[in-house]
Design a protein around this motif. Sequence first.
Motif, short mmCIF file in Angstrom:
data_model
loop_
_atom_site.label_atom_id
_atom_site.label_comp_id
_atom_site.label_asym_id
_atom_site.label_seq_id
_atom_site.Cartn_x
_atom_site.Cartn_y
_atom_site.Cartn_z
N TRP A 34 0.84 -1.20 0.00
CA TRP A 34 0.00 0.00 0.00
C TRP A 34 0.87 1.25 0.00
O TRP A 34 2.02 1.22 0.41
CB TRP A 34 -0.96 0.02 1.18
CG TRP A 34 -0.36 0.13 2.54
CD1 TRP A 34 0.30 -0.86 3.23
CD2 TRP A 34 -0.36 1.29 3.40
NE1 TRP A 34 0.69 -0.39 4.46
CE2 TRP A 34 0.30 0.92 4.60
CE3 TRP A 34 -0.88 2.59 3.28
CZ2 TRP A 34 0.48 1.80 5.67
CZ3 TRP A 34 -0.70 3.46 4.36
CH2 TRP A 34 -0.03 3.07 5.53
N ALA A 37 -1.83 7.70 1.18
CA ALA A 37 -2.47 8.79 0.45
C ALA A 37 -1.83 10.11 0.86
O ALA A 37 -1.49 10.31 2.02
CB ALA A 37 -3.97 8.83 0.76
N LYS A 139 -4.74 9.57 -4.23
CA LYS A 139 -6.05 9.46 -3.58
C LYS A 139 -6.37 8.01 -3.24
O LYS A 139 -6.07 7.11 -4.02
CB LYS A 139 -7.14 10.02 -4.50
CG LYS A 139 -6.94 11.49 -4.84
CD LYS A 139 -8.24 12.09 -5.37
CE LYS A 139 -8.05 13.55 -5.75
NZ LYS A 139 -7.59 13.70 -7.15
N PRO A 140 -6.99 7.80 -2.05
CA PRO A 140 -7.33 6.44 -1.64
C PRO A 140 -8.12 5.71 -2.74
O PRO A 140 -9.02 6.28 -3.34
CB PRO A 140 -8.21 6.65 -0.41
CG PRO A 140 -7.79 7.97 0.14
CD PRO A 140 -7.39 8.79 -1.05
N GLY A 141 -7.74 4.46 -2.97
CA GLY A 141 -8.42 3.66 -3.97
C GLY A 141 -7.69 3.62 -5.30
O GLY A 141 -7.87 2.70 -6.09
N GLU A 142 -6.85 4.62 -5.55
CA GLU A 142 -6.09 4.65 -6.80
C GLU A 142 -4.98 3.60 -6.76
O GLU A 142 -4.61 3.10 -5.71
CB GLU A 142 -5.45 6.02 -7.01
CG GLU A 142 -6.43 7.10 -7.39
CD GLU A 142 -5.75 8.46 -7.58
OE1 GLU A 142 -6.46 9.40 -7.92
OE2 GLU A 142 -4.52 8.57 -7.35
N LYS A 143 -4.43 3.33 -7.94
CA LYS A 143 -3.30 2.40 -8.02
C LYS A 143 -2.04 3.15 -8.46
O LYS A 143 -2.11 4.07 -9.26
CB LYS A 143 -3.58 1.29 -9.05
CG LYS A 143 -4.80 0.46 -8.73
CD LYS A 143 -4.46 -0.71 -7.85
CE LYS A 143 -5.59 -1.70 -7.89
NZ LYS A 143 -5.95 -2.39 -6.77
N GLU A 159 1.56 -3.39 -8.67
CA GLU A 159 0.55 -2.34 -8.61
C GLU A 159 0.18 -2.21 -7.15
O GLU A 159 -0.13 -3.19 -6.48
CB GLU A 159 -0.69 -2.76 -9.41
CG GLU A 159 -0.61 -2.43 -10.87
CD GLU A 159 -1.89 -1.74 -11.32
OE1 GLU A 159 -2.96 -2.22 -10.95
OE2 GLU A 159 -1.80 -0.71 -12.02
N VAL A 160 0.21 -0.99 -6.67
CA VAL A 160 0.02 -0.77 -5.25
C VAL A 160 -1.17 0.13 -5.03
O VAL A 160 -1.32 1.16 -5.68
CB VAL A 160 1.29 -0.11 -4.66
CG1 VAL A 160 1.14 0.04 -3.16
CG2 VAL A 160 2.52 -0.91 -5.00
N GLU A 161 -2.03 -0.26 -4.08
CA GLU A 161 -3.21 0.54 -3.82
C GLU A 161 -2.90 1.70 -2.87
O GLU A 161 -2.15 1.55 -1.91
CB GLU A 161 -4.31 -0.33 -3.19
CG GLU A 161 -5.65 0.38 -3.17
CD GLU A 161 -6.73 -0.45 -2.50
OE1 GLU A 161 -6.92 -1.62 -2.89
OE2 GLU A 161 -7.39 0.09 -1.60
N VAL A 162 -3.47 2.85 -3.19
CA VAL A 162 -3.34 4.01 -2.31
C VAL A 162 -4.38 3.88 -1.20
O VAL A 162 -5.54 3.61 -1.48
CB VAL A 162 -3.56 5.32 -3.09
CG1 VAL A 162 -3.44 6.53 -2.15
CG2 VAL A 162 -2.57 5.43 -4.24
N ARG A 163 -3.92 4.02 0.04
CA ARG A 163 -4.86 3.92 1.17
C ARG A 163 -4.80 5.18 2.01
O ARG A 163 -3.84 5.92 1.99
CB ARG A 163 -4.50 2.72 2.05
CG ARG A 163 -4.82 1.41 1.37
CD ARG A 163 -4.83 0.31 2.41
NE ARG A 163 -4.50 -0.96 1.76
CZ ARG A 163 -3.87 -1.95 2.35
NH1 ARG A 163 -3.47 -1.81 3.60
NH2 ARG A 163 -3.62 -3.06 1.72
#
Lengths: 165, 200
Positions: A34, A37, A139-143, A159-163
């Motif tokens: 992760w 954000a 932004k949260p949810g983006e990769k 690919e990492v998720e923004v939290r």
Amino acid sequence: MYRRIAFLSLLLVLALSACSGGTAGSSIQIDGAWVRAAAMLGGQNMNASDTSTAGGMSHMGGANSAAYFVISNNGKEADRLIKAESDVASAVELHISEMKDGVMSMHPVEGVEIAAGGQAELKPGSYHVMLIGIKRDLKPGEKVALKLHFEKAGAIDIEVEVREP
Amino acid sequence: MDRRVIIIASVVLLIGLAFITYQQVNAPPIYHGSVYATPKPAVDFTLQSDQGPVRLSDLRGRFVLLYFGYTYCPDVCPTTLANLKKAVEQAGRAAENFQVVFISVDPRRDTPARMGEYVRYFNPEFIGITGTQEEISGVTANFGIHYHLNDSESETSYTVDHTSVVIVIDPQGNQRLVWPHAATAQDMATDMKALVKQTR
């Protein structure tokens, strides 16, 4: 009885799919990745795409963030994460935060060692991938795409998720 | 069994339970940080926010949660500010009695505008303040906060070592409690509720 079998097979499938971290064929596996954000700071033109940040952060603008994940080394030799790259930041460095007498200090590290059959955890307050001078709001949810370079396993794209921070 | 024995036993049991409950309700709360044995008056200061000057003594009447850090900090400071954001959410109504204040230890890069923008990213109610190098040195010394700007090839991309604790100042302006870096949002929310209850 059938229901139980169905349930167990579902569990098995889920477990198997959770294991395949997209790094098949490599002894290195990345899990739980992760990115924190963060918003670009110091710009009235925060929505405008800014191309002038390439050389690093300007005196006023710019913001930093960090990426975290767990590296598992399923191989028979120790390996080392030696470099990380990403398009979202002007510079990407491997860092560690350390506590000494209540004072937190952060400094770059040459690499992160992962013992054979072992794990290395990059987490808040410890090892992390520092994203210096982010080029856009995360932004949260983006990769976010990250390329990790290992001494032996070579390059691995994730690919990492923004939290939420 | 004799009915009287049952009645007496029940009464004894009830009294015992009531006593235990009373003791638990009135026991002083156990906080998740270091409690000042005698409340220490917080030395007053005035620093700049993007909404104007902020004086610590003007915040009397509410608890102040004081944290020192810098906006270019990628790991430690956002972790603490995110924990404070969550603690405020988890504390529910008790949170109305708290003001989070983030003070820069990197005044060279952290302008009032930058501090404001940074803290509001976490919670629009948070206050972010900074000052001159001399003002920051004075304030950090008064609160026992150490900081050190690390050398770097670049004038603009250095890191700053700093004490990472949250100082709780009570509505009367006394330092009451210090949460260590390891305190979780849950720890802080629990303490916030206990502080409000104890002060009432």
